[in-house]
Design a protein around this motif. Structure first.
Motif, PDB file in Angstrom:
ATOM      1  N   ASN A  10     111.270  -1.513  19.202  1.00  0.00           N
ATOM      2  CA  ASN A  10     109.859  -1.680  19.538  1.00  0.00           C
ATOM      3  C   ASN A  10     109.308  -3.003  19.013  1.00  0.00           C
ATOM      4  N   VAL A  11     109.738  -3.393  17.811  1.00  0.00           N
ATOM      5  CA  VAL A  11     109.249  -4.641  17.230  1.00  0.00           C
ATOM      6  C   VAL A  11     109.781  -5.844  17.996  1.00  0.00           C
ATOM      7  N   ILE A  12     111.044  -5.792  18.406  1.00  0.00           N
ATOM      8  CA  ILE A  12     111.623  -6.912  19.169  1.00  0.00           C
ATOM      9  C   ILE A  12     110.871  -7.116  20.484  1.00  0.00           C
ATOM     10  N   ALA A  13     110.340  -6.031  21.054  1.00  0.00           N
ATOM     11  CA  ALA A  13     109.579  -6.143  22.302  1.00  0.00           C
ATOM     12  C   ALA A  13     108.181  -6.698  22.084  1.00  0.00           C
ATOM     13  N   ASP A  14     107.742  -6.783  20.827  1.00  0.00           N
ATOM     14  CA  ASP A  14     106.405  -7.302  20.531  1.00  0.00           C
ATOM     15  C   ASP A  14     106.386  -8.819  20.721  1.00  0.00           C
ATOM     16  N   PRO A  15     105.387  -9.363  21.433  1.00  0.00           N
ATOM     17  CA  PRO A  15     105.370 -10.807  21.693  1.00  0.00           C
ATOM     18  C   PRO A  15     105.187 -11.662  20.446  1.00  0.00           C
ATOM     19  N   VAL A  16     104.625 -11.091  19.374  1.00  0.00           N
ATOM     20  CA  VAL A  16     104.391 -11.856  18.149  1.00  0.00           C
ATOM     21  C   VAL A  16     105.486 -11.607  17.117  1.00  0.00           C
ATOM     22  N   LEU A  17     105.730 -10.335  16.821  1.00  0.00           N
ATOM     23  CA  LEU A  17     106.713  -9.989  15.795  1.00  0.00           C
ATOM     24  C   LEU A  17     108.148 -10.109  16.276  1.00  0.00           C
ATOM     25  N   GLY A  18     108.348 -10.078  17.595  1.00  0.00           N
ATOM     26  CA  GLY A  18     109.703  -9.995  18.141  1.00  0.00           C
ATOM     27  C   GLY A  18     110.637 -11.098  17.697  1.00  0.00           C
ATOM     28  N   THR A  19     110.143 -12.310  17.561  1.00  0.00           N
ATOM     29  CA  THR A  19     111.010 -13.434  17.185  1.00  0.00           C
ATOM     30  C   THR A  19     110.661 -13.980  15.808  1.00  0.00           C
ATOM     31  N   SER A  20     109.994 -13.180  14.985  1.00  0.00           N
ATOM     32  CA  SER A  20     109.646 -13.641  13.643  1.00  0.00           C
ATOM     33  C   SER A  20     110.881 -13.645  12.744  1.00  0.00           C
ATOM     34  N   ALA A  21     110.784 -14.391  11.663  1.00  0.00           N
ATOM     35  CA  ALA A  21     111.900 -14.453  10.710  1.00  0.00           C
ATOM     36  C   ALA A  21     112.174 -13.083  10.107  1.00  0.00           C
ATOM     37  N   ASP A  22     111.127 -12.287   9.879  1.00  0.00           N
ATOM     38  CA  ASP A  22     111.325 -10.955   9.308  1.00  0.00           C
ATOM     39  C   ASP A  22     112.104 -10.050  10.254  1.00  0.00           C
ATOM     40  N   THR A  23     111.891 -10.209  11.570  1.00  0.00           N
ATOM     41  CA  THR A  23     112.644  -9.403  12.537  1.00  0.00           C
ATOM     42  C   THR A  23     114.104  -9.827  12.573  1.00  0.00           C
TER      43      THR A  23
END
Length: 498
Positions: free
Chosen positions: A202-215
């Motif tokens: 679900n987080v990877i599909a998020d436009p903001v969190l999806g490509t963050s360093a934490d993800t």
């Protein structure tokens, strides 16, 4: 036992002036408006917990009720009083004492210790993660998984995928520490693992969190979970590691700005090269600006000799692809061009050594020395002992890259010295076993791929030795390496150049 009629609970000033007090504490409204001292008198409530019903004679009764106010407070500390004749017991318990200002008799007493606040889920995870770096035996400490691990505690609470990945990893790490030689791996994935996968998706599909360093970090932790967890799975070296590499590629080189992002990148770099070898592709770290990640363009990031070495290692998949395509007759390059490319890479790898750092200090901790083996191994009486884990990674991966480069050249030129060099380099990889065994199983991960490459070029006796040793290094992780598996993996890595 409650004695007397109920009196006003107002402050002393309002009661003296016979004014209705709003009884707001610690300062009532009238005292606040008139700027005067607001003092509430002490109040007591007693409960007679006596379970016997006899009443002693007045002469035997304690003088507690006849005492004055100050004497009363002093004697309240006597919780037990026993009669002399009939054994009657009186128990008095102070239930509540209320006062905004301490009395003269209690000012010197020790103040009460406040209850410790409850830790949040984020704080509990951070505390447990920090403990996993220090408390377990050396080979089981989670900081072996990468330098970035020590930066994760302060990043918790902002990305649900990272939080649940840490929770999942800590759970299987605890199971690993508690496991014994008779424990059996589970045949089903845990509910926590399935929940973590769903949240990560679900987080990877998020436009903001999806490509963050934490993800990216969460994806890497899930790959380590699959390596550590006591769940029976088919052999697979790359699981969520492939997803982490894809996220790094999608984010691009411009997103490698902070030390945390660079730690993620440098930890994943070996897997990125391995994936390119398995797929028979060029490594993407040679394209699209990735080659520009260097000390001159990344302020605040300290580069080591390992970083410079990997600039050469990233060319290994390209050389293998050139040779495989040439042997298949589909290469766009001539044999001479491929040999030149291979010779240049070979020279870079042979000349690689600990370099001067950005401030001019030589990295002496990347060296090693030969010692007599303490295991009385007849096949390898000498072992290599490194001054640091960074040095072990530097030299074992350099040995591995040299074997693959020399194998590529063997397919192009007739030079018997190359075969001798390959055999000697494979032996040097095996001589690293004793050092790696000091930090098994998590701290010995650096030797896993080099041993697989050494297996591919060894004779049958050497293959048997490597199968035995690699299982000793990784056996605590519920993985069993067989000859069939190592043959398959080494063939996938080196294709037809063996």
């Amino acid at each position: 036992m409650h004695r007397g009629s109920r009196r006003s609970n107002g402050c002393g000033a309002c009661r003296r002036n016979k004014i209705k007090c709003d009884e707001v504490r610690p300062i009532c409204g009238r005292c606040l408006r008139t700027d005067r001292e607001c003092v509430y008198p002490p109040q007591f409530q007693f409960v007679d917990t006596n379970t016997r019903f006899g009443v002693p004679e007045m002469g035997q009764r304690p003088a507690l009720w006849k005492a004055g106010a100050e004497d009363l407070k002093a004697k309240l500390s006597l919780l037990y009083g026993e009669g002399d004749d009939d054994g009657m017991i009186y128990k008095f318990q102070l239930l509540r004492y209320r006062s905004t200002t301490p009395s003269s008799s209690s000012r010197d007493s020790t103040p009460p210790v406040p209850n410790a606040p409850r830790l949040s889920r984020k704080e509990k995870l951070a505390s447990a993660l920090v403990a996993s770096f220090e408390n377990p035996p050396n080979g089981y400490r989670l900081h072996h998984l990468g330098r970035y691990m020590t930066e994760i505690p302060c990043r918790l609470g902002h990305n649900p995928a990272l939080d649940v990945a840490v929770e999942c990893l800590l759970q299987c790490h605890t199971q690993l520490l508690e496991a014994n030689q008779f424990s059996q791996p589970s045949t089903q994935p845990s509910p926590e693992y399935m929940k973590a996968l769903q949240i990560l998706q679900n987080v990877i599909a998020d436009p903001v969190l999806g490509t963050s360093a934490d993800t990216v970090c969460a994806t890497m932790l899930m790959a380590y979970y699959e390596m550590i967890a006591p769940e029976k799975r088919p052999h697979q070296y790359i699981a969520h590691a492939g997803g982490a590499s894809k996220l790094i590629s999608v984010r691009g080189p411009r997103c490698v700005r902070t030390s945390f992002e660079y730690s993620l990148f440098r930890t994943q770099r070996g897997r990125i090269v391995l994936e390119a070898l398995l797929r028979g592709e060029h490594c993407f770290l040679l394209t699209d600006g990735w080659e520009d990640i260097c000390p001159e363009k990344r302020d605040g990031i300290k580069f080591s000799s390992v970083d410079y070495l990997f600039e050469s290692i990233c060319s290994i998949p390209t050389l293998v692809k050139y040779v495989v395509d040439w042997k298949a007759g589909v290469s766009d390059l001539g044999m001479g061009e491929i040999i030149e490319y291979g010779r240049k890479l070979q020279q870079e790898l042979r000349a690689a050594s600990p370099r001067s750092s950005m401030v001019g200090n030589v990295e002496d901790n990347l060296g090693f020395e030969e010692r007599q083996s303490s295991t009385l191994d007849d096949d390898f009486p000498l072992s290599l002992h490194f001054y640091s884990s960074e040095g072990a990674i530097f030299h074992t991966w350099r040995f591995m890259a040299l074997i693959i480069t020399d194998l590529c050249l063997v397919n192009l030129v007739a030079d018997p010295r190359l075969r001798l060099s390959i055999a000697d380099t494979a032996r040097r990889i095996c001589m690293c076993y004793e050092y790696a065994s000091l930090s098994k199983p998590l701290g010995a991960q650096f030797l896993q791929v080099p041993l697989i490459i050494a297996y591919a070029v060894s004779d049958q006796k050497g293959k048997n030795w490597i199968i035995d040793k690699i299982n000793l290094l990784m056996g605590g992780l519920y993985v069993t390496y067989t000859a069939e598996y190592l043959d398959c993996v080494s063939m996938m890595i080196m294709k037809s150049i063996r």
